[in-house]
Structures are given as structure tokens and as C-alpha cells.
Design a protein around this motif. Structure first.
Motif, PDB file in Angstrom:
ATOM      1  N   UNK A  93       5.374   5.576  15.350  1.00 32.87           N
ATOM      2  CA  UNK A  93       4.745   6.704  14.652  1.00 32.87           C
ATOM      3  C   UNK A  93       5.525   7.054  13.394  1.00 32.87           C
ATOM      4  N   UNK A  94       6.842   7.058  13.488  1.00 33.18           N
ATOM      5  CA  UNK A  94       7.685   7.369  12.339  1.00 33.18           C
ATOM      6  C   UNK A  94       7.488   6.328  11.234  1.00 33.18           C
ATOM      7  N   UNK A  95       7.503   5.047  11.611  1.00 38.06           N
ATOM      8  CA  UNK A  95       7.354   3.991  10.613  1.00 38.06           C
ATOM      9  C   UNK A  95       5.970   4.016   9.957  1.00 38.06           C
ATOM     10  N   UNK A  96       4.940   4.299  10.750  1.00 41.02           N
ATOM     11  CA  UNK A  96       3.595   4.376  10.185  1.00 41.02           C
ATOM     12  C   UNK A  96       3.485   5.544   9.211  1.00 41.02           C
ATOM     13  N   UNK A  97       4.101   6.669   9.560  1.00 35.09           N
ATOM     14  CA  UNK A  97       4.040   7.843   8.687  1.00 35.09           C
ATOM     15  C   UNK A  97       4.689   7.584   7.331  1.00 35.09           C
ATOM     16  N   UNK A 107       0.659   3.252  18.227  1.00 39.94           N
ATOM     17  CA  UNK A 107       1.005   1.857  18.483  1.00 39.94           C
ATOM     18  C   UNK A 107       0.393   0.986  17.402  1.00 39.94           C
ATOM     19  N   UNK A 108       1.025  -0.156  17.138  1.00 41.46           N
ATOM     20  CA  UNK A 108       0.462  -1.144  16.205  1.00 41.46           C
ATOM     21  C   UNK A 108       0.474  -2.549  16.806  1.00 41.46           C
ATOM     22  N   UNK A 153       0.902  -6.264  10.528  1.00 36.77           N
ATOM     23  CA  UNK A 153      -0.326  -6.214   9.719  1.00 36.77           C
ATOM     24  C   UNK A 153      -0.819  -4.788   9.494  1.00 36.77           C
ATOM     25  N   UNK A 154      -0.879  -4.000  10.551  1.00 41.46           N
ATOM     26  CA  UNK A 154      -1.442  -2.660  10.424  1.00 41.46           C
ATOM     27  C   UNK A 154      -0.567  -1.763   9.561  1.00 41.46           C
ATOM     28  N   UNK A 155       0.740  -1.991   9.575  1.00 40.16           N
ATOM     29  CA  UNK A 155       1.632  -1.232   8.701  1.00 40.16           C
ATOM     30  C   UNK A 155       1.513  -1.716   7.252  1.00 40.16           C
ATOM     31  N   UNK A 156       1.479  -3.020   7.064  1.00 45.89           N
ATOM     32  CA  UNK A 156       1.433  -3.575   5.705  1.00 45.89           C
ATOM     33  C   UNK A 156       0.137  -3.204   4.986  1.00 45.89           C
ATOM     34  N   UNK A 157      -0.948  -3.032   5.739  1.00 47.51           N
ATOM     35  CA  UNK A 157      -2.233  -2.753   5.123  1.00 47.51           C
ATOM     36  C   UNK A 157      -2.615  -1.269   5.177  1.00 47.51           C
ATOM     37  N   UNK A 158      -1.641  -0.415   5.519  1.00 45.94           N
ATOM     38  CA  UNK A 158      -1.921   1.019   5.641  1.00 45.94           C
ATOM     39  C   UNK A 158      -2.320   1.640   4.307  1.00 45.94           C
TER      40      UNK A 158
END
Length: 320
Positions: A279-283, A141-142, A250-255
Motif C-alpha cells: 500500500x505504501x509503495x503504491x501510494x 496487493x499487486x 506491472x501494476x506499480x509501473x503502470x499506475x
């Protein structure tokens, strides 16, 4: 199929004052000289359980568990009038984590977080990447608005209509077309216990009814326990109303800040609470992340396929 390690008791525990009138319960078990790992529970507002200790090989890990502000054995409990949610935010919890790391004399630790614990792990790791050895994230989750609205705006209701009807039961009929998170905020903070307690149980029960691949009566009953329900409902609603004090995405952009930190994402294919899209997008944006989609699993960490992958991952990282 891997299973939980045997039951284990802490070799040390205590209360850590973190300011604002809050004190966190913490405990350590396993090997005091082992690889440090911290477990981040869900909710927000859930608390740790003895079986969370058993995700890690006690011979090789120094296992740190703690209850976040307002929940579990931390004080004040979110179900009490003394709990001030104004000083319970994502960034308070990130600061608490860093204070706990320093207090326990740990230079660097592995983080295992699920659901809300995944959000907290990412927020901490993006702020303190040099303090994190590995990330193990389950039920990814984000806390983007679309994720919250899926669960509390009617998306998941399409799969659990009977459970959704119980979630709606405390909501006045005329308010059911409004933002339910805002409506529930009013219900959960109503001064009359005959209003806020049933609302809290309905909120918490909804999560209990959707968290498992196959609903489990014992899980539902635990979520509906009055004191637990009031704390988790108030804290979750507080966080969701404010978007976790995170900018959208934010959490995706700053990964990219996590480059060089080994990361494993373990995700149930049929997770209704945190669907696999996140999960897919974060990966896709997290450098070097491994994504494991478990085909016969929902959200809970102790579903067989998820548990097998989590313990396999912690075992592998124990050798690093």
C-alpha cells in the motif's frame, strides 16, 4: 464509528454468459438511478456475500456485485471437474468486467476491491481508465512474487506458527523445503479426493486463520467448508503459480495511467495477508492517492477501523 448499512435485497439479478463455458452471477441493489459502483471480491475464488452490498448507501448508489469465474454462484464452480482453469486468468476477468459493464448499460463506475479484488481493480483501471470514476482499494496487493512468498513461503509463518503447522500438514516432509505453491498444485489436482480435499481445506484454512486481526473461529470454519475450500484453493494456487499473468511490478509501473482518478487506499497496519509495504509503495506512484493506515486492524474488510474508513470514503464519493 461507521457501520454497515442495513440489510438489502437485490432488485435485479441474472447470469451473464462470458464464453469458454462460463456464466457469471450478477446482481444489482440500491438505487437504479444512483451512482454506479462495482464490488470486486477477494480470493481469487472467494465470491460475494450479502454483507458486501451494505458497504454503500443504497439511496445514492446503484450497487453491482458479481461472482468471478469459478466461484460463488457463477458456473461452473471451481470445485467441479467441469471448471477449466486454463480460461480463468486475470485478463479473462478484466474482459468479463468490461462485458458486465456494457451489458448493464453503465458508462462509468466506481470500483471497490479488497485483497485480490484490489489487484483486479488496478488491472482493469489501467486498461480502461476512462471507465472508472473512483478507486477504493482495501488490503492492498499487486501480486508480486515477494507478496505471494511472504504468505506462502514462510514469512507470515513467523507470526502464526501453529496455523502454519496445519498448513504444512498435508505436505510430505521431504517436500517442505520445496516451492510450496508447486507442491500444493500437485496435491490440489490429485485425482484422489482423500488427497485433494484435505489439501484444499489446509490451504484455505491458513487464509482463514490469518485474515483477521484477532482470529475468529466462525471465519476459520467458513474457509474450511469443503466445497468453498476446494474452489478457492485451486483458483488461488492457479493464479499465484502464474504471477497473475502480470509482469513483475506491472501494476506499480503502470499506475501513472490512473492520473485523474480519485483513489483511496485503506490498509490495516497489522495485515498479515497483504502487509502495508505494498500500500505504501503504491501510494508513492499512484497520482493523488490517499493512504489510510488503520492502526488496530488486520486484513478483513469488516474490522471496525477499516469498515469506518471504507464507508466514509464511499459516502464521500457518493456526493461527487
Amino acid at each position: 464509528m461507521r457501520v454497515l448499512y442495513p440489510e438489502i435485497e437485490p432488485y435485479d439479478h441474472g447470469m451473464l454468459p462470458v464464453g469458454d463455458g462460463n456464466a457469471l452471477y450478477w446482481e444489482e441493489c440500491g438505487n437504479p438511478e444512483g451512482k454506479p459502483v462495482v464490488f470486486l471480491h477477494g480470493g481469487p475464488g472467494g465470491g460475494t456475500l450479502p454483507r458486501h452490498r451494505r458497504l454503500f448507501d443504497p439511496r445514492r448508489y446503484r450497487i453491482v456485485l458479481f461472482d468471478q469465474r469459478g466461484c460463488g454462484r457463477s458456473t461452473p464452480h471451481g470445485s467441479t471437474p467441469e471448471a477449466d482453469l486454463a480460461v480463468n486468468t486475470t485478463w479473462h476477468l478484466v474482459a468479463d468486467l468490461e462485458r458486465l459493464r456494457e451489458a448493464r448499460g453503465i458508462e462509468k463506475w466506481q470500483m471497490l476491491g479488497g485483497s485480490w479484488g484490489c489487484v483486479l481493480a488496478l488491472a482493469y483501471a489501467e486498461m480502461y481508465p476512462d471507465r472508472v470514476s473512483e478507486l477504493v482499494l482495501r488490503g492492498v496487493a499487486t501480486l508480486r512474487r515477494k507478496e505471494v512468498q511472504w504468505l506462502y513461503g514462510g514469512g507470515a509463518a513467523c507470526l502464526f506458527p501453529e496455523a502454519w503447522s496445519r498448513f504444512l500438514a498435508p505436505v510430505p516432509y521431504a517436500s517442505r523445503g520445496a516451492d510450496l505453491i508447486e507442491v500444493y498444485h500437485e496435491l490440489l489436482h490429485h485425482p484422489d479426493p482423500d488427497v485433494h480435499r484435505p489439501a484444499a481445506q489446509a490451504w484455505s484454512r491458513w487464509e482463514g486463520e490469518t485474515v483477521k486481526f484477532t482470529p475468529h473461529a466462525g471465519v476459520v470454519d467458513a474457509f474450511a467448508e469443503p466445497e468453498f475450500a476446494l474452489a478457492i484453493a485451486r483458483i488461488e494456487n492457479h493464479y499465484f503459480r502464474h504471477g497473475g499473468w502480470l509482469a513483475e511490478d506491472q501494476l506499480l509501473r503502470e499506475a501513472g495511467k490512473l492520473a485523474g482518478i480519485p483513489c483511496v487506499l485503506v490498509q490495516g497496519r497489522y495485515d498479515v495477508v497483504t502487509p502495508p509495504t505494498t500500500a505504501w509503495e503504491l501510494a508513492q506512484v499512484l497520482p493523488g492517492a490517499e493512504l489510510h493506515l488503520i492502526g488496530d486492524a488486520g486484513h478483513a474488510f469488516d474490522e471496525p477501523g477499516i469498515l469506518h474508513e471504507l464507508i466514509g470514503t464511499t459516502d464521500r464519493f457518493a456526493r461527487v
